[in-house]
Design an enzyme around this catalytic site. Sequence first.
Site, PDB file in Angstrom:
ATOM      1  N   THR A 210      45.316  39.768  45.286  1.00  0.00           N
ATOM      2  CA  THR A 210      45.029  39.345  43.916  1.00  0.00           C
ATOM      3  C   THR A 210      46.247  39.517  43.009  1.00  0.00           C
ATOM      4  OG1 THR A 210      42.737  39.920  44.194  1.00  0.00           O
ATOM      5  CG2 THR A 210      43.560  40.084  41.949  1.00  0.00           C
ATOM      6  N   VAL A 239      31.109  36.772  44.380  1.00  0.00           N
ATOM      7  CA  VAL A 239      31.995  36.977  43.235  1.00  0.00           C
ATOM      8  C   VAL A 239      32.452  38.426  43.259  1.00  0.00           C
ATOM      9  CG1 VAL A 239      32.141  37.016  40.713  1.00  0.00           C
ATOM     10  CG2 VAL A 239      30.913  35.157  41.861  1.00  0.00           C
ATOM     11  N   GLY A 240      33.763  38.627  43.105  1.00  0.00           N
ATOM     12  CA  GLY A 240      34.298  39.990  43.141  1.00  0.00           C
ATOM     13  C   GLY A 240      34.424  40.592  41.755  1.00  0.00           C
ATOM     14  N   GLY A 262      41.885  45.099  45.056  1.00  0.00           N
ATOM     15  CA  GLY A 262      41.330  45.868  46.174  1.00  0.00           C
ATOM     16  C   GLY A 262      39.907  45.415  46.445  1.00  0.00           C
ATOM     17  N   GLY A 264      36.645  44.584  45.771  1.00  0.00           N
ATOM     18  CA  GLY A 264      35.972  44.331  44.502  1.00  0.00           C
ATOM     19  C   GLY A 264      34.607  44.975  44.364  1.00  0.00           C
TER      20      GLY A 264
HETATM   21  N1  ASP Z   1      39.563  42.543  44.074  1.00  0.00           N
HETATM   22  C1  ASP Z   1      39.540  41.232  44.672  1.00  0.00           C
HETATM   23  C2  ASP Z   1      38.119  40.888  45.026  1.00  0.00           C
HETATM   24  O1  ASP Z   1      37.394  41.743  45.470  1.00  0.00           O
HETATM   25  C3  ASP Z   1      40.385  41.136  45.902  1.00  0.00           C
HETATM   26  C4  ASP Z   1      41.798  41.642  45.753  1.00  0.00           C
HETATM   27  O2  ASP Z   1      42.105  42.398  44.865  1.00  0.00           O
HETATM   28  O3  ASP Z   1      42.639  41.245  46.543  1.00  0.00           O
HETATM   29  O4  ASP Z   1      37.751  39.758  44.891  1.00  0.00           O
END
Ligand code: ASP
Length: 344
Positions: A210, A239-240, A262, A264
Amino acid sequence: MSHGLIPSLALVAALATITAADEAPVRDVVLAIHGGTAGNKKERSPEREKAVRRDMLRALAAGYGELEKPGGKALDAVETAIRVLEDSPEFNAGKGAIFTHEGKNELDASIMDGKTGQAGAVAAVTVIKNPISAARAVMEKTKHVLLTGRGAEVFASQAGLEMVDPAYFWTQRRWKEIQKEWEKEAQERAGNDKKTSAKASPVLSGPWGTVGAVALDRDGNLAAGTSTGGISNKMRGRVGDSPIVGAGNYAENGACAVSGTGQGEYFIRFVAAYDIAALMKYKNLPVEAAAAHVILRKLKTAGGEGGVIALDSKGNFAAPYNTPGMFRGYTTGDGKMKVLLYAD
Ligand code: ASP
């Protein structure tokens, strides 16, 4: 009485150890970005590391350019920096987004203005080139905070944002990654091992990547933005935390601006970004101790992997992560830029 006292003493003790163990924050930061958490160093070639650094420096320079304009706004710096990262294939946001379990790209993003407390977000969108700009349009042009799927796309198109064919988000590297995950799943199914397939649940598997930005302008206003393709092999419609205010993104003048990356599901359940702001507001913790408490203690203890970039209203910046690395960078008030990938 003793009921209330015991937990609060325990909390004080826990917080005291964090403060002592913490690294000092970086001072005089006006803009910071992240390009997601990272696994082992050896997973990435030197060429790719070079490309990541190059694009992060470009994002920092573009965002800083906004801050340097007369009346330059934190919100503009955040949106501009994130657009650069969304347009790069190196990150799991915009162009470089990961694939869902069905082999599609579904993107999430949000932005928040620390001055007004307003926020905008889009989730599970498939044809908006720069989801961060759509999030901003939701904030500025609608009465709502979060639009999803087709509704968000129709709105973004009517708002004049650039729309693309879903094929725009297809990249060879991400396609290879998802195919590996599908192969692994197929092998597990063939082995009929229920336990293993539960462990390899789509929600918990990497890779992540992300992007996010936090900024502080000369008027003392904070802003935060986060944009993602989500978690590789995620279920359709998942949905994160990135588009959820207070989970993967938060900004409040006087407290901090936070963007997370990270797993989510943990950030949502722990209301991680807001929790950092709350520790600062109600416990008077400095930003580095508040961020460390949430990422290195709470999330880590629960098994949640990730990190944040967090910037307070005085320009103190912290970037704790509990993974092997987190791509991060910042610009100080004098325009100097720094990019770090691992514990370097
Ligand atoms: N936090 C994001 C999600 O869970 C993923 C990421 O941070 O790479 O959608």
